[in-house]
Design an enzyme around this catalytic site. Structure first.
Site, short mmCIF file in Angstrom:
data_model
loop_
_atom_site.label_atom_id
_atom_site.label_comp_id
_atom_site.label_asym_id
_atom_site.label_seq_id
_atom_site.Cartn_x
_atom_site.Cartn_y
_atom_site.Cartn_z
N GLU A 40 0.87 -1.16 0.00
CA GLU A 40 0.00 0.00 0.00
C GLU A 40 0.92 1.22 0.00
O GLU A 40 1.79 1.33 0.87
CB GLU A 40 -0.88 -0.02 1.25
CG GLU A 40 -1.91 1.08 1.22
CD GLU A 40 -2.79 1.13 2.47
OE1 GLU A 40 -2.79 0.15 3.25
OE2 GLU A 40 -3.44 2.16 2.65
N LYS A 42 4.11 0.60 10.06
CA LYS A 42 4.19 1.78 9.20
C LYS A 42 3.65 3.01 9.90
O LYS A 42 4.11 4.11 9.68
CB LYS A 42 3.36 1.53 7.93
CG LYS A 42 4.21 1.23 6.71
CD LYS A 42 3.41 1.45 5.45
CE LYS A 42 3.26 0.13 4.72
NZ LYS A 42 2.37 0.23 3.57
N ARG A 91 5.00 -12.74 9.83
CA ARG A 91 5.68 -11.50 9.50
C ARG A 91 6.99 -11.42 10.27
O ARG A 91 7.18 -12.10 11.29
CB ARG A 91 4.80 -10.29 9.77
CG ARG A 91 4.45 -10.04 11.22
CD ARG A 91 3.32 -9.03 11.36
NE ARG A 91 3.71 -7.68 10.96
CZ ARG A 91 3.06 -6.98 10.03
NH1 ARG A 91 2.03 -7.49 9.41
NH2 ARG A 91 3.44 -5.77 9.72
P1 ATP Z 1 0.43 -1.88 7.99
O1 ATP Z 1 1.56 -1.18 8.71
O2 ATP Z 1 -0.76 -1.03 7.74
O3 ATP Z 1 0.12 -3.25 8.57
P2 ATP Z 1 1.79 -3.29 6.02
O4 ATP Z 1 3.11 -3.19 6.69
O5 ATP Z 1 1.03 -4.56 6.00
O6 ATP Z 1 0.89 -2.15 6.53
P3 ATP Z 1 1.56 -3.25 3.16
O7 ATP Z 1 1.99 -2.20 2.22
O8 ATP Z 1 0.14 -3.65 3.18
O9 ATP Z 1 2.01 -2.74 4.56
O10 ATP Z 1 2.47 -4.53 2.98
C1 ATP Z 1 2.74 -5.11 1.74
C2 ATP Z 1 3.08 -6.55 1.94
O11 ATP Z 1 4.17 -6.70 2.83
C3 ATP Z 1 1.91 -7.32 2.55
O12 ATP Z 1 1.74 -8.52 1.84
C4 ATP Z 1 2.34 -7.57 3.95
O13 ATP Z 1 1.79 -8.76 4.43
C5 ATP Z 1 3.85 -7.64 3.83
N1 ATP Z 1 4.48 -7.25 5.09
C6 ATP Z 1 4.28 -6.12 5.78
N2 ATP Z 1 4.98 -6.12 6.93
C7 ATP Z 1 5.68 -7.29 6.96
C8 ATP Z 1 6.58 -7.88 7.89
N3 ATP Z 1 6.93 -7.27 9.02
N4 ATP Z 1 7.08 -9.10 7.59
C9 ATP Z 1 6.73 -9.71 6.44
N5 ATP Z 1 5.90 -9.21 5.54
C10 ATP Z 1 5.36 -8.01 5.77
MG MG Z 2 -1.11 -4.20 4.99
#
Ligand code: ATP
Ligand code: MG
Length: 570
Positions: free
Chosen positions: A44, A280, A270
């Site tokens: 996003e 984020k 994650r």
């Molecule tokens: P938010 O902070 O709102 O949870 P997000 O970190 O999930 O946002 P996105 O842009 O939706 O941000 O993430 C893109 C992809 O990265 C998604 O598929 C998410 O599952 C993955 N992702 C985000 N954070 C992690 C993490 N800490 N470890 C592994 N994958 C991640």
């Molecule tokens: Mg997300």
């Protein structure tokens, strides 16, 4: 899979780490359920990518590479109030920098807004969606809890025609933000709250970076994601564990819509790192609140921050490979990441000499005004890196920490009467200590043994320490930024409380460093090893008349040790 199994079209390379997702992919290929693997990374664009995203990137792009498929970069741009072009550009730059390429497969959920809208109307016509006039609060209250079922909305049984009419008027912008929503009609008593008539569309009269003012309603993540996967022919939609409870809704949409393919969602744990926040929201607040200098502040766990700090992309990929992919959430020691960084830099970084906290040293028996050139190797394990000439003279700088006037037993570096080796140069002996009015040591008077040129004594005598130095007449003044972890707690609190756990000493500025002349050619993002100190690279804000170096990482994990010591001391 056996390596002699030549029948398989898509053998996984032997060196590829295996995990449960790769096993699923392999099984799907072997059984013919999938012809070619298609994955996607779906950020996003509401912030910069961080090292947690790197895990998802390496997983999605890595699987596509290993199994001969392809990986799409898809912006999940369904929330125009939080999304910005700056983030879109940064995300593309960072994925490329990590070493991955989506080719022509760059997509946006917003590319599908018209088709998604059409599918929403299909659901209405099938009696599977309705327009709800309840307020956001009412919807929340009536959703129930984990232990109590929800209550049906009074608008749940609206006739199809009325729903269609209202939904079209929502699209046309007839109603204010939040006045109505479109909800799926599933089951308000479901044990899974995501199935209690989830919101599919909300009214949001806000311009979108790509679609401008065309849309007054935007699809929810749950209504956009699976359908975008289906449009792109994604075979394995890989996401993090928090979406496990959304999978039944993902499958419900795919089952009830006339979509061009039937993707499946798989969840993995994650990445969480000690002393690091990967939310984020918190990272955004760190930037907005001025706790760091920007998204690329070298203390940030963002890809941009790590890059500015000098972390090479191969170190990030190596770390991600080492931690593997599992189904259970865990907290990874940041020391593991640092290990990968040191491994990569130990191989690639050229060696240089720099004195961070200088102490003047005068060699009394070295002729005044004379200087000479000595050979110094650029990399001890890589002869191809060659050597360079370094200037030696009567006045040098050494590290303050390499001298003690009254040393404890095990201190083998310089002290009065002690002989040590100057790296690449000579043996020297400290003869006299010069102090200022405050009693601080400001200069050392030493003698050198001209017979020890190159660092060895012809009579075979040994010294217990080799210290680094620079020539006072030739060295360049520089500023050195030492970064420490941004948080003092291994498991910092997220959300509202994060400022309480910020490390007040996350940045130490050393403004009087002296570095060898070869460092005038240093470049951002290309770390060198300051011998005996660590890895450093030029900061992009550096100027030729004022060099600024950033510490990528120390040679050993001294910070964790200091913390432990402090704790022990109370
Ligand atoms: P938010 O902070 O709102 O949870 P997000 O970190 O999930 O946002 P996105 O842009 O939706 O941000 O993430 C893109 C992809 O990265 C998604 O598929 C998410 O599952 C993955 N992702 C985000 N954070 C992690 C993490 N800490 N470890 C592994 N994958 C991640
Ligand atoms: Mg997300």
């Amino acid at each position: 899979m056996a390596t002699d199994d030549k029948a398989s079209v898509n053998p996984a390379p032997a060196e590829a780490g295996r995990d449960f997702i790769r096993d699923i992919v392999q099984a799907d290929l072997d059984a013919g359920r999938v012809k070619a693997v298609v994955t996607r990374f779906p950020p996003e664009p509401n912030g910069y990518l961080h090292i947690g995203h790197a895990k998802a990137i390496c997983l999605n792009f890595g699987i596509a590479e290993e199994f001969g498929g392809r990986c799409h970069l898809r912006f999940d741009d369904t929330n125009p109030t939080k999304e910005e072009q700056e983030y879109i550009d940064a995300i593309e730059r960072d994925v490329r920098w990590l070493g991955f390429d989506w080719g022509k497969h760059l997509y946006h959920a917003s590319d599908y807004f018209e088709r998604l809208y059409g599918w929403a109307e299909d659901l209405i016509r099938a009696g599977l969606a309705y327009v709800d006039d309840q307020s956001q609060d009412e919807i929340r209250t009536n959703r129930g809890t984990l232990t109590e079922p929800g209550k049906n909305s009074p608008f749940r049984d609206r006739p199809v025609e009325e729903n269609l009419d209202l939904f079209r008027r929502m699209r046309a912008g007839e109603f204010g933000n939040g006045a109505r929503v479109l909800r799926a009609k599933i089951d308000m008593t479901s044990g899974n709250i995501n199935l209690r008539d989830p919101v599919l569309y909300r009214i949001l009269n806000a311009p979108h970076p790509r679609t401008g003012t065309t849309w007054k309603i935007y699809p929810s993540y749950d209504f956009a994601h699976g359908q975008s996967d289906a449009i792109e022919g994604i075979t394995h939609s890989i996401c993090t564990l928090e979406f496990e409870d959304h999978r039944p809704l993902y499958d419900w949409c795919i089952a009830n819509l006339n979509v061009p393919s039937k993707p499946h969602q798989y969840e993995f744990a994650r990445l969480n790192l000690t002393y690091t926040v990967l939310s984020k929201r918190v990272l955004t607040e760190l930037v907005r609140g001025g706790h760091v200098t920007g998204w690329d502040d070298p203390r940030m766990p963002t890809i941009a921050g790590l890059r500015r700090r000098g972390v090479p992309p191969e170190a990030i990929r190596d770390f991600i490979k080492r931690i593997g992919v599992a189904k259970a959430n865990s907290l990874v020691d940041v020391g593991m990441f640092e290990f990968s960084v040191r491994e990569a830099l130990n191989k690639s970084a050229l060696r240089r000499m720099a004195v961070l906290k200088p102490l003047k040293l005068v060699i009394e028996n070295y002729p005044d005004g004379q200087s000479e050139e000595l050979d110094a190797v650029n990399h001890p394990d890589n002869p191809a890196a060659g050597s360079r000439k370094i200037k030696f003279g009567r006045e040098l700088y050494i590290e303050q920490d390499d001298f003690m006037e009254n040393p404890p037993k095990k201190f083998f570096r310089l002290s009065p009467g002690m002989e040590v080796r100057l790296r690449y140069a000579y043996f020297i002996t400290c003869r006299e200590v010069v102090k200022n009015a405050k009693g601080e040591v400001v200069e050392l008077r030493c003698t050198y043994d001209p017979a020890t040129k190159g660092g060895n004594a012809p009579d075979g005598r040994k010294v217990k320490a080799t210290i680094h130095w620079v020539s006072a007449a030739h060295a360049i003044a520089a500023e050195v930024l030492l970064y420490n972890p941004l948080f003092v707690k291994p498991d910092p609190s997220g959300a509202e409380n994060f400022t309480a756990d910020l490390n007040p000493n996350s940045l130490e500025v050393l403004d009087g460093a002296r570095v060898e002349p070869a460092l005038a050619d240093a470049k951002p993002e290309v770390p060198v090893q300051f011998e005996r100190q660590g890895y450093f690279c030029l900061d992009p804000a550096s100027k030729p008349e004022r060099l600024v170096f950033v510490r990528t990482i120390g040679l050993r994990d001294t910070w964790a040790k200091d913390q432990a010591k402090e704790k022990a001391a109370g």
